[in-house]
Write a protein that holds these residues in place. Structure first.
Motif, PDB file in Angstrom:
ATOM      1  N   THR A  96      66.857 -11.988  85.782  1.00 48.80           N
ATOM      2  CA  THR A  96      67.105 -13.112  86.548  1.00 48.80           C
ATOM      3  C   THR A  96      67.595 -12.763  88.078  1.00 48.80           C
ATOM      4  O   THR A  96      67.964 -11.549  88.210  1.00 48.80           O
ATOM      5  CB  THR A  96      68.312 -13.952  86.141  1.00 48.80           C
ATOM      6  OG1 THR A  96      68.360 -15.213  86.965  1.00 48.80           O
ATOM      7  CG2 THR A  96      69.657 -13.370  86.086  1.00 48.80           C
ATOM      8  N   GLN A 106      62.624 -17.575  95.602  1.00 50.44           N
ATOM      9  CA  GLN A 106      62.922 -18.661  94.312  1.00 50.44           C
ATOM     10  C   GLN A 106      63.981 -18.194  93.522  1.00 50.44           C
ATOM     11  O   GLN A 106      63.969 -16.848  93.229  1.00 50.44           O
ATOM     12  CB  GLN A 106      61.629 -18.988  93.677  1.00 50.44           C
ATOM     13  CG  GLN A 106      60.473 -19.265  94.617  1.00 50.44           C
ATOM     14  CD  GLN A 106      60.186 -20.979  94.057  1.00 50.44           C
ATOM     15  OE1 GLN A 106      60.887 -21.511  93.561  1.00 50.44           O
ATOM     16  NE2 GLN A 106      59.104 -21.150  94.801  1.00 50.44           N
ATOM     17  N   LEU A 107      65.109 -18.865  93.173  1.00 53.52           N
ATOM     18  CA  LEU A 107      65.679 -18.521  91.983  1.00 53.52           C
ATOM     19  C   LEU A 107      64.887 -18.518  90.714  1.00 53.52           C
ATOM     20  O   LEU A 107      64.508 -19.496  90.123  1.00 53.52           O
ATOM     21  CB  LEU A 107      67.049 -19.348  91.772  1.00 53.52           C
ATOM     22  CG  LEU A 107      68.056 -19.390  92.924  1.00 53.52           C
ATOM     23  CD1 LEU A 107      69.081 -20.468  92.775  1.00 53.52           C
ATOM     24  CD2 LEU A 107      68.811 -17.896  92.763  1.00 53.52           C
ATOM     25  N   SER A 119      61.355 -19.754  84.677  1.00 53.69           N
ATOM     26  CA  SER A 119      61.907 -21.048  85.569  1.00 53.69           C
ATOM     27  C   SER A 119      62.101 -20.484  86.959  1.00 53.69           C
ATOM     28  O   SER A 119      62.389 -19.399  87.294  1.00 53.69           O
ATOM     29  CB  SER A 119      62.959 -21.555  84.880  1.00 53.69           C
ATOM     30  OG  SER A 119      64.273 -20.587  84.785  1.00 53.69           O
ATOM     31  N   LEU A 120      61.717 -21.409  87.948  1.00 56.03           N
ATOM     32  CA  LEU A 120      61.944 -21.211  89.036  1.00 56.03           C
ATOM     33  C   LEU A 120      62.504 -22.431  89.871  1.00 56.03           C
ATOM     34  O   LEU A 120      62.534 -23.489  89.508  1.00 56.03           O
ATOM     35  CB  LEU A 120      60.425 -21.018  89.620  1.00 56.03           C
ATOM     36  CG  LEU A 120      59.632 -19.744  89.549  1.00 56.03           C
ATOM     37  CD1 LEU A 120      58.331 -20.169  90.177  1.00 56.03           C
ATOM     38  CD2 LEU A 120      60.308 -18.279  89.948  1.00 56.03           C
ATOM     39  N   ALA A 121      63.523 -22.143  91.087  1.00 54.36           N
ATOM     40  CA  ALA A 121      64.108 -23.156  91.725  1.00 54.36           C
ATOM     41  C   ALA A 121      63.701 -22.513  93.229  1.00 54.36           C
ATOM     42  O   ALA A 121      64.534 -21.476  93.514  1.00 54.36           O
ATOM     43  CB  ALA A 121      65.425 -23.419  91.304  1.00 54.36           C
ATOM     44  N   ALA A 122      63.223 -23.492  94.174  1.00 57.72           N
ATOM     45  CA  ALA A 122      63.448 -22.873  95.464  1.00 57.72           C
ATOM     46  C   ALA A 122      64.360 -22.785  96.272  1.00 57.72           C
ATOM     47  O   ALA A 122      65.105 -23.850  96.135  1.00 57.72           O
ATOM     48  CB  ALA A 122      62.103 -23.500  96.237  1.00 57.72           C
ATOM     49  N   VAL A 123      64.516 -21.874  96.985  1.00 52.15           N
ATOM     50  CA  VAL A 123      65.771 -21.471  97.867  1.00 52.15           C
ATOM     51  C   VAL A 123      65.346 -20.932  99.395  1.00 52.15           C
ATOM     52  O   VAL A 123      65.857 -20.037  99.687  1.00 52.15           O
ATOM     53  CB  VAL A 123      67.082 -20.744  97.125  1.00 52.15           C
ATOM     54  CG1 VAL A 123      67.639 -21.367  96.424  1.00 52.15           C
ATOM     55  CG2 VAL A 123      66.354 -19.547  96.590  1.00 52.15           C
ATOM     56  N   ARG A 154      75.220 -21.891  92.487  1.00 44.77           N
ATOM     57  CA  ARG A 154      74.290 -22.792  91.853  1.00 44.77           C
ATOM     58  C   ARG A 154      73.904 -22.273  90.210  1.00 44.77           C
ATOM     59  O   ARG A 154      73.697 -21.007  90.143  1.00 44.77           O
ATOM     60  CB  ARG A 154      73.059 -22.781  92.613  1.00 44.77           C
ATOM     61  CG  ARG A 154      73.023 -23.530  93.940  1.00 44.77           C
ATOM     62  CD  ARG A 154      71.536 -23.483  94.470  1.00 44.77           C
ATOM     63  NE  ARG A 154      70.617 -24.107  93.686  1.00 44.77           N
ATOM     64  CZ  ARG A 154      69.401 -24.522  94.077  1.00 44.77           C
ATOM     65  NH1 ARG A 154      69.177 -24.402  95.532  1.00 44.77           N
ATOM     66  NH2 ARG A 154      68.419 -25.041  93.212  1.00 44.77           N
ATOM     67  N   ILE A 156      71.824 -21.462  87.670  1.00 43.08           N
ATOM     68  CA  ILE A 156      70.085 -21.360  87.366  1.00 43.08           C
ATOM     69  C   ILE A 156      69.713 -21.756  85.928  1.00 43.08           C
ATOM     70  O   ILE A 156      68.572 -22.298  85.874  1.00 43.08           O
ATOM     71  CB  ILE A 156      69.885 -19.939  87.373  1.00 43.08           C
ATOM     72  CG1 ILE A 156      70.410 -19.380  89.058  1.00 43.08           C
ATOM     73  CG2 ILE A 156      68.352 -19.665  87.501  1.00 43.08           C
ATOM     74  CD1 ILE A 156      70.035 -17.942  88.971  1.00 43.08           C
ATOM     75  N   ARG A 157      70.593 -21.338  85.028  1.00 45.06           N
ATOM     76  CA  ARG A 157      69.971 -21.507  83.607  1.00 45.06           C
ATOM     77  C   ARG A 157      71.118 -21.280  82.405  1.00 45.06           C
ATOM     78  O   ARG A 157      72.201 -20.666  82.849  1.00 45.06           O
ATOM     79  CB  ARG A 157      69.043 -20.205  83.493  1.00 45.06           C
ATOM     80  CG  ARG A 157      68.122 -20.348  82.062  1.00 45.06           C
ATOM     81  CD  ARG A 157      67.079 -21.261  82.164  1.00 45.06           C
ATOM     82  NE  ARG A 157      66.194 -21.097  81.020  1.00 45.06           N
ATOM     83  CZ  ARG A 157      65.031 -20.475  80.978  1.00 45.06           C
ATOM     84  NH1 ARG A 157      64.688 -19.960  81.897  1.00 45.06           N
ATOM     85  NH2 ARG A 157      64.375 -20.590  79.782  1.00 45.06           N
TER      86      ARG A 157
END
Length: 204
Positions: A96, A106-107, A119-123, A154, A156-157
């Motif tokens: 991670t 991306q996280l 899994s991805l989350a844009a930062v 944040r 993430i998971r």
């Protein structure tokens, strides 16, 4: 470990799971250049299996949290990545951190138990900053969080990680598609675990 306790790991306390192309200490930082083509992934979608990325690991007591910090200034191209590897054994691990995808940071989290998911989350607002990734176990799950120097924690998971013993953790980096990607790691800490999923840990 009390809420105030924090141990800064010496880079020499870790043992490499797969050697990088190069690594060197500069002051308190560790600069790591992974070999092109290394990664961590098992089967899902692509069919291939990789477990050959460099990771600097030490034993991890699940009654503590582990944090790794690194700079994003060198992250430029697709799949440039670094962060934290939680390792129970071959085929049972979580990587991670930050990964470049769609041209932006991306996280990312890849959770693996025989098969991987992603899994991805844009930062994009974190570009160029120093990032900290943190993992802490509550019951049978690991809580993964991240923050940058100028942005708050944040989550993430929340992922299953039901291994009470036999775990290792530490900084990792991979460069699946290009040469000369170098990551500057600034910190590797063992500290007090999370008390609650919805309460942020302190900033350091």
């Amino acid at each position: 470990m009390t809420q105030q306790s924090r141990k800064r790991m010496d880079w020499k306390e870790g043992v490499w799971l797969n050697l990088p192309q190069s690594s060197r200490e500069e002051g308190e930082a560790l600069k790591v250049m992974p070999e092109k083509g290394g990664d961590f992934w098992k089967k899902t979608l692509y069919g291939f299996e990789f477990e050959n990325g460099p990771a600097l690991l030490a034993d991890w007591d699940c009654n503590t949290a582990v944090e790794v910090s690194f700079h994003l200034g060198s992250f430029k191209e697709l799949y440039d990545q670094a962060g934290l590897l939680l390792y129970h054994g071959p085929g049972q691990w979580i990587k991670t951190g930050i990964e470049i995808n769609d041209g932006i940071p991306q996280l990312a989290a890849v959770v693996t138990d025989g098969y991987s998911d992603w899994s991805l989350a844009a930062v994009p607002e974190w570009a160029g900053e120093e990032v900290t990734v943190r993992a802490s176990i509550i019951k049978d799950a690991v809580i993964i969080r991240a923050r940058s120097k100028h942005h708050a924690w944040r989550t993430i998971r929340v992922a299953r990680f039901p291994y009470p013993t036999g775990n290792q953790a530490g900084p990792y980096s991979c460069s699946p598609t290009r040469e000369s990607f170098e990551v500057t790691f600034t910190r590797w800490d063992i500290t007090a675990p999370d008390q609650d999923l919805h309460i942020d840990p302190p900033n350091v």
